[in-house]
Design an enzyme around this catalytic site. Structure first.
Site, PDB file in Angstrom:
ATOM      1  N   HIS A  30      33.314  59.781  53.233  1.00  0.00           N
ATOM      2  CA  HIS A  30      32.551  58.721  52.547  1.00  0.00           C
ATOM      3  C   HIS A  30      31.279  59.335  51.977  1.00  0.00           C
ATOM      4  CE1 HIS A  30      34.917  55.360  54.313  1.00  0.00           C
ATOM      5  NE2 HIS A  30      35.045  56.180  55.344  1.00  0.00           N
ATOM      6  N   THR A 112      33.860  56.346  47.754  1.00  0.00           N
ATOM      7  CA  THR A 112      32.606  55.601  47.777  1.00  0.00           C
ATOM      8  C   THR A 112      32.828  54.178  47.288  1.00  0.00           C
ATOM      9  OG1 THR A 112      30.253  55.721  47.252  1.00  0.00           O
ATOM     10  CG2 THR A 112      31.772  56.273  45.453  1.00  0.00           C
ATOM     11  N   THR A 113      31.979  53.272  47.767  1.00  0.00           N
ATOM     12  CA  THR A 113      32.080  51.858  47.403  1.00  0.00           C
ATOM     13  C   THR A 113      31.223  51.617  46.162  1.00  0.00           C
ATOM     14  OG1 THR A 113      31.913  51.539  49.799  1.00  0.00           O
ATOM     15  CG2 THR A 113      31.997  49.551  48.431  1.00  0.00           C
ATOM     16  N   PRO A 114      31.846  51.321  45.008  1.00  0.00           N
ATOM     17  CA  PRO A 114      31.025  51.016  43.825  1.00  0.00           C
ATOM     18  C   PRO A 114      30.149  49.792  44.123  1.00  0.00           C
ATOM     19  CG  PRO A 114      33.331  51.322  43.227  1.00  0.00           C
ATOM     20  CD  PRO A 114      33.283  51.239  44.723  1.00  0.00           C
ATOM     21  N   LYS A 115      28.869  49.903  43.768  1.00  0.00           N
ATOM     22  CA  LYS A 115      27.913  48.859  44.179  1.00  0.00           C
ATOM     23  C   LYS A 115      27.253  48.168  42.997  1.00  0.00           C
ATOM     24  CE  LYS A 115      27.233  51.444  48.379  1.00  0.00           C
ATOM     25  NZ  LYS A 115      28.162  52.548  48.109  1.00  0.00           N
ATOM     26  N   GLY A 212      34.952  49.851  55.673  1.00  0.00           N
ATOM     27  CA  GLY A 212      33.885  48.928  56.058  1.00  0.00           C
ATOM     28  C   GLY A 212      34.035  48.522  57.509  1.00  0.00           C
ATOM     29  N   GLU A 242      40.824  50.928  63.671  1.00  0.00           N
ATOM     30  CA  GLU A 242      39.558  51.380  64.290  1.00  0.00           C
ATOM     31  C   GLU A 242      39.207  50.468  65.460  1.00  0.00           C
ATOM     32  OE1 GLU A 242      36.312  53.469  61.832  1.00  0.00           O
ATOM     33  OE2 GLU A 242      37.212  52.017  60.460  1.00  0.00           O
ATOM     34  N   ASP A 318      32.353  61.037  58.053  1.00  0.00           N
ATOM     35  CA  ASP A 318      30.936  60.938  57.665  1.00  0.00           C
ATOM     36  C   ASP A 318      30.217  62.142  58.263  1.00  0.00           C
ATOM     37  OD1 ASP A 318      30.901  58.096  56.547  1.00  0.00           O
ATOM     38  OD2 ASP A 318      31.730  57.732  58.528  1.00  0.00           O
TER      39      ASP A 318
END
Ligand code: 6MZ
Length: 377
Positions: A30, A112-115, A212, A242, A318
């Protein structure tokens, strides 16, 4: 130090160096979890000077060792405060790719999470443009971002600067992007991310990830977007198990994505199903032990999957957050499960089969391993 201890220290050092020299494929990293601590601290100082945060509080959180899963997600919210403006996103993307290349990662799928961030004038698209800008600015390495047979990024072609093994050449790293859907997002936001992935497929975007906080959100919320990605032929990887959410684990296995991350809390039936489906697994040893998904390194499910010859690939998840590196993950596997150098080499090489990039990239990577095999095995 007695002679035997000295020999052990030397052997450990030699093994660590070998793991760094080994070419490696990273499939589960990530972006915001891979930022250097030094960069986070520098960014925290800047925000503290503007009175937005209290530096000492943030410093303690960043430097803390050992984090539970809920603590990790609190920390990500803090990271996002530190990193979310275009220039910072560009900077971290550049540093992250340089760091992976420095330890001989030859193929990297960074997710990656587009923000959207209205206050910063940021859209999902402009966030991704900032990430790509950072990859292009990584001048210390030869980043290959596009398919070699389509629009090769000509501005990134190699200009010699770094001394490597006596040769003057840059380290080459193939980089591809996965767009993450955050479990906090709505169906519409998740669909936006999939459409963005399609729009950016000529710019290095190659797949979709679902990630997430695993205790947040419902599978049914993301399913339409994942289904849409599947129909578009976009490869998908999903964080699975998880936490012990039986209903979701079952649904994820039924969905049958191209790859799965973690697979920690599967019961016997789910475990059997995973193995029969042969879905490649992204194994994140340090992350799983630190967040409690696995009881210890020794009892990590890597051993079971490895012994069953299940397709798998070692990953960092990470590396900033968990103070690890991909070389360290290989080193841990050697020390914990007793894999020999040829076995570790084979493990790294096999990961090429599970990348989302096309056959041309696979062919190039096979050559890289063939070459390295002469030196390392
Ligand atoms: C689930 C994780 C994760 O997207 O802002 N993320 N999701 N499990 C994990 N294991 C510990 N580690 C990271 O990077 C940070 C985001 O990645 C996801 C979370 O959504 C986190 O906010 P980006 O670049």
């Amino acid at each position: 130090m007695d002679a035997e201890m000295e020999r052990n220290v030397d052997a450990e050092k030699e093994m660590r160096e070998w793991c760094v020299a080994l070419p490696k494929v990273e499939l589960h990293a990530h972006l915001n979890g891979s930022v250097r601590n030094s960069t986070l601290l520098e960014l925290a100082k800047q925000l503290a000077e503007k009175g937005i945060i209290v530096f000492e509080d943030v410093k303690d959180v960043i430097m803390k060792n050992g984090r539970s899963l809920p603590e990790c997600f609190k920390l990500f919210d803090l990271f996002h405060i530190l990193t979310t403006d275009h220039d910072t996103v560009t900077r971290i993307a550049k540093e992250v790719v340089e760091d992976f290349a420095a330890e001989n990662v030859v193929y990297l799928e960074i997710r990656t999470t587009p923000k959207n961030n209205e206050a910063k004038g940021m859209t999902k698209r402009s966030y991704m443009n900032a990430v790509i800008k950072g990859l292009k600015e990584a001048e210390a390495v030869d980043v290959v971002l596009f398919d070699s047979n389509s629009r090769r990024n000509d501005t990134l072609t190699c200009t010699p600067t770094i001394e490597l093994d006596g040769d003057t050449k840059k380290r080459r790293i193939y980089v591809r992007l996965l767009l993450s859907i955050d479990r906090r997002e709505t169906t519409l936001a998740a669909l936006d991310t999939v459409n963005l992935a399609l729009e950016m497929k000529d710019q290095g975007v190659i797949g979709i990830d679902l990630s997430g906080n695993p205790v947040v959100g419902e599978w049914e919320t993301y399913l339409p977007a994942l289904q849409h990605a599947k129909e578009l032929g976009i490869p998908i990887t999903i964080h699975c198990g998880e936490v012990a959410n039986r209903k979701e684990i079952q649904a994820v296995l039924d969905f049958c994505p191209q790859r799965l991350g973690h697979v920690c809390c599967l019961n016997d039936v789910e475990w059997k199903k995973l193995k029969s489906l042969m879905i490649p697994v992204e194994i994140c040893l340090t992350s799983n032990v630190m967040t409690g998904g696995a009881p210890s390194l020794e009892l990590h499910h890597f051993a079971d999957l490895y012994n069953a010859k299940h397709p798998l690939s070692l990953c960092t998840d990470d590396c900033g957050l968990f103070s690890t590196s991909l070389s360290n993950e290989y080193f841990l596997v050697a020390g914990t499960f007793g894999l020999s150098k040829p076995e570790l080499f084979h493990l790294a090489q096999e990961a090429v089969q599970y990348i989302f990039a096309d056959e041309n990239v696979k062919k190039s990577l096979k050559e890289v391993f063939k070459d390295a095999g002469k030196r390392l095995t």
